[in-house]
Design a protein around this motif. Structure first.
Motif, PDB file in Angstrom:
ATOM      1  N   ASP A  41       0.851  -1.194   0.000  1.00 19.34           N
ATOM      2  CA  ASP A  41       0.000   0.000   0.000  1.00 19.34           C
ATOM      3  C   ASP A  41       0.890   1.249   0.000  1.00 19.34           C
ATOM      4  OD1 ASP A  41      -1.988   1.850   0.213  1.00 19.34           O
ATOM      5  OD2 ASP A  41      -2.857   1.073   2.081  1.00 19.34           O
ATOM      6  N   THR A  42       1.511   1.541  -1.126  1.00 20.64           N
ATOM      7  CA  THR A  42       2.471   2.645  -1.205  1.00 20.64           C
ATOM      8  C   THR A  42       1.809   4.009  -0.985  1.00 20.64           C
ATOM      9  OG1 THR A  42       2.234   2.655  -3.615  1.00 20.64           O
ATOM     10  CG2 THR A  42       4.078   1.385  -2.682  1.00 20.64           C
ATOM     11  N   ASP A  43       0.535   4.144  -1.348  1.00 24.34           N
ATOM     12  CA  ASP A  43      -0.152   5.414  -1.095  1.00 24.34           C
ATOM     13  C   ASP A  43      -0.251   5.685   0.402  1.00 24.34           C
ATOM     14  OD1 ASP A  43      -0.496   5.827  -3.781  1.00 24.34           O
ATOM     15  OD2 ASP A  43      -2.522   4.989  -3.836  1.00 24.34           O
ATOM     16  N   ARG A  44      -0.521   4.638   1.180  1.00 21.85           N
ATOM     17  CA  ARG A  44      -0.588   4.810   2.640  1.00 21.85           C
ATOM     18  C   ARG A  44       0.789   5.139   3.201  1.00 21.85           C
ATOM     19  NH1 ARG A  44      -2.122   6.624   6.624  1.00 21.85           N
ATOM     20  NH2 ARG A  44      -3.063   5.609   8.430  1.00 21.85           N
ATOM     21  N   SER A  46       3.087   6.769   1.670  1.00 23.41           N
ATOM     22  CA  SER A  46       3.320   8.173   1.324  1.00 23.41           C
ATOM     23  C   SER A  46       2.624   9.105   2.310  1.00 23.41           C
ATOM     24  CB  SER A  46       2.842   8.457  -0.101  1.00 23.41           C
ATOM     25  OG  SER A  46       3.598   7.736  -1.046  1.00 23.41           O
ATOM     26  N   GLU A  47       1.433   8.736   2.751  1.00 26.03           N
ATOM     27  CA  GLU A  47       0.717   9.549   3.732  1.00 26.03           C
ATOM     28  C   GLU A  47       1.472   9.613   5.055  1.00 26.03           C
ATOM     29  OE1 GLU A  47      -3.226   8.078   4.137  1.00 26.03           O
ATOM     30  OE2 GLU A  47      -3.756   8.385   2.026  1.00 26.03           O
ATOM     31  N   LYS A  50       4.448  11.928   4.508  1.00 25.48           N
ATOM     32  CA  LYS A  50       4.010  13.317   4.403  1.00 25.48           C
ATOM     33  C   LYS A  50       3.643  13.883   5.765  1.00 25.48           C
ATOM     34  CE  LYS A  50       0.246  13.914   2.123  1.00 25.48           C
ATOM     35  NZ  LYS A  50      -0.714  13.998   0.990  1.00 25.48           N
ATOM     36  N   ALA A 218      10.925   9.795  -3.917  1.00 23.96           N
ATOM     37  CA  ALA A 218       9.658  10.524  -3.797  1.00 23.96           C
ATOM     38  C   ALA A 218       9.899  12.001  -4.077  1.00 23.96           C
ATOM     39  CB  ALA A 218       9.072  10.333  -2.395  1.00 23.96           C
ATOM     40  N   THR A 222       4.706  15.456  -6.649  1.00 19.43           N
ATOM     41  CA  THR A 222       3.824  14.317  -6.924  1.00 19.43           C
ATOM     42  C   THR A 222       3.230  13.758  -5.640  1.00 19.43           C
ATOM     43  OG1 THR A 222       5.700  12.778  -6.855  1.00 19.43           O
ATOM     44  CG2 THR A 222       5.081  13.701  -9.018  1.00 19.43           C
ATOM     45  N   ASN A 223       3.166  14.618  -4.630  1.00 18.90           N
ATOM     46  CA  ASN A 223       2.559  14.248  -3.346  1.00 18.90           C
ATOM     47  C   ASN A 223       3.284  13.068  -2.696  1.00 18.90           C
ATOM     48  OD1 ASN A 223       0.676  14.922  -1.386  1.00 18.90           O
ATOM     49  ND2 ASN A 223      -0.873  13.496  -2.163  1.00 18.90           N
ATOM     50  N   LYS A 225       4.682  10.482  -3.990  1.00 19.89           N
ATOM     51  CA  LYS A 225       4.376   9.162  -4.550  1.00 19.89           C
ATOM     52  C   LYS A 225       5.668   8.357  -4.651  1.00 19.89           C
ATOM     53  CE  LYS A 225       2.416   6.924  -8.635  1.00 19.89           C
ATOM     54  NZ  LYS A 225       1.497   6.064  -7.867  1.00 19.89           N
TER      55      LYS A 225
END
Length: 497
Positions: A41-44, A46-47, A50, A218, A222-223, A225
């Motif tokens: 879950d790479t989006d998680r 990244s969160e 961040k 990252a 790109t937020n 990513k």
């Protein structure tokens, strides 16, 4: 009492503190799932990165700045108040004093690791020597004291050595599962690589799971990513190879709660320094009708550090001449010396009180005192250190579990051996009276064993080795005594003949 620069009314400082000390600036990250699910879950991920960058990193950077003496009032660029007034910046190194004192008291003496197994002891000595673990432990303790947390990274390098490193607490964090055991799922290390011409921050990110390390890049545009930057590297530790150490249950640094008091002390000293500077440039008030049209004369008088005033003359209607009044004095703000110094002394006392550190400038603390009297003065610090010690042992146990698993996989440690029953012995780094120590131990004769007595002597690191040396000396002395007795017997036999 008039103030010089009104530091206490500084709205910029209040806004800064509200930004840094957010409620979630010290949040422990958790994920409801497995390590493999989170890695995918790479989006998680990244969160998490961040949030750490925007919320947690500012607090950690601020604490590091204070340790380095870059207090907020010193580093801000905006000038205060009127341009013609003094703008001194005074930074007091309380944070480093508190951190270095507590860390030295806690880990100034090396941690003694005890085991009954000689083979395990050999492996431990080898690991300690290769990694210089005594210095490493103190470095971990330094981060604990500053940031309230520290991170240790264990790897197996290309030379088949187990190496132990510290990972910067400002760019490292661990994500735990939601179970009561709080197991590590993933550890993340990130660092800034460059800021390009478009003002984009580019980071390298390492994601360490229970069986591999994944490498990403990252970009802030790109937020954050995650994009793979090189192939995955597998490891055989079977656990996340980054261990988090905690300073206390709340992960607070040793000086963190007195940062506002440090700022108040800086402000008070700055006001005093600015007052003294402004006093040298106090405004001259001249009372009376004085002719100051000749500026050259006024300039010469100023350079001569004197002022000659000629009073005006007034002639009455009857021709009588009288002189007018002339007076000169400097205008400066009033300074309550006693009140200001008492205020600063109170702040200084509170800083030491709330951090449980002694004030070495206090005459009541210095001087010839017994070891027991010193212990009572450091009672508060000892309570804080006891908490640090318990949590540090927890991190040490995880360290040696990781090392044990790797040693057994590579057949460097027998399956029947274990590093999980090690005993960690901490000793406080305090000045000790050698005579008091010897006298106290000598009174234990006949009560405890010789090895126990030797372990209580502060100048003996290895009681067992000392007992062996004592036994060797006794044997050598006995042998010399036997030789002397044999020589005497030989002389007697010769005399009789």
């Amino acid at each position: 009492m008039a103030t010089v620069n009104n530091y206490e009314r500084d709205t910029e400082y209040k806004e800064h503190r509200n930004k840094v000390f957010k409620r979630d600036a010290n949040e422990v990250y958790t994920y409801d799932g497995t390590s493999a699910e989170l890695q995918k879950d790479t989006d998680r991920l990244s969160e998490f990165i961040k949030h750490h960058l925007s919320v947690q990193r500012p607090r950690l950077d601020m604490l590091n700045d204070y340790y380095e003496g870059l207090n907020f009032n010193l580093t801000r660029s905006k000038r205060r108040r009127e341009n013609h007034m003094a703008d001194n910046r005074v930074s007091h190194d309380y944070a480093a004093y508190i951190t270095d004192f507590i860390n030295g008291y806690f880990l100034g003496n090396p941690i003694q690791i005890e085991t009954q197994d000689e083979k395990v002891a050999e492996e431990l000595n080898s690991l300690t020597r290769i990694n210089d673990l005594d210095s490493h432990n103190r470095s971990i303790g330094l981060d604990l004291s500053i940031f309230g947390r520290a991170y240790e990274y264990i790897i197996r390098n290309q030379d088949d050595e187990i190496r132990v490193y510290k990972s910067d607490a400002r760019n490292t964090f661990v994500i735990y599962d939601t179970s009561i055991e709080e197991n590590s799922l993933v550890a993340i290390r990130y660092w800034l690589v460059e800021t390009n011409e478009q003002q984009e921050d580019i980071y390298n990110v390492d994601v360490i799971t229970t069986d591999a390390t994944y490498f990403y890049r990252a970009n802030t545009t790109t937020n954050l990513k995650l994009i793979e930057r090189k192939p995955t590297e597998r490891h055989l530790f079977g656990r996340v190879t980054i261990t988090e150490f905690r300073n206390n249950e709340k992960r607070r640094g040793d000086f963190e709660r007195v940062v506002p008091l440090i700022d108040l002390y800086d402000n008070a000293q700055v006001d005093t320094a600015n007052y003294m500077s402004d006093l040298n440039d106090a405004m001259l008030l001249v009372k009376g009708n004085v002719d100051l049209s000749d500026t050259n004369v006024v300039k010469l008088q100023k350079e001569a550090n004197m002022l000659h005033l000629e009073p005006p003359e007034y002639e009455s209607d009857d021709g009588k001449v009288t002189e007018g009044d002339v007076d000169a004095e400097y205008i400066y703000k009033e300074y309550d010396v006693n009140g200001s110094e008492a205020y600063k002394d109170r702040i200084n006392s509170n800083i030491h009180l709330f951090t449980n550190t002694p004030d070495m400038s206090d005459e009541k603390f210095s001087g010839q005192q017994s070891g027991e009297a010193m212990k009572y003065k450091l009672f508060g610090l000892e309570q804080r250190t006891a908490i640090k010690e318990g949590l540090f042992k927890k991190g040490l146990r995880r360290r040696y579990k990781l090392i044990e698993d790797m040693l057994k996989i590579n057949s460097e440690l027998e399956r029947s051996k274990t590093l999980r029953d090690l005993t960690f012995k901490f000793s406080r780094n305090l000045p000790k009276s050698l005579s008091e120590n010897i006298q106290a131990v000598s009174q234990l004769s006949g009560i405890v064993s010789d090895e126990t007595k030797l372990s209580l002597l502060t100048f003996i690191d290895d009681p067992k080795a000392e007992l062996e040396r004592m036994k060797k000396e006794e044997d050598e002395e006995l042998e010399r005594s036997d030789n002397r007795e044999y020589s005497f017997d030989q002389q007697d036999e010769t005399t009789e003949e």
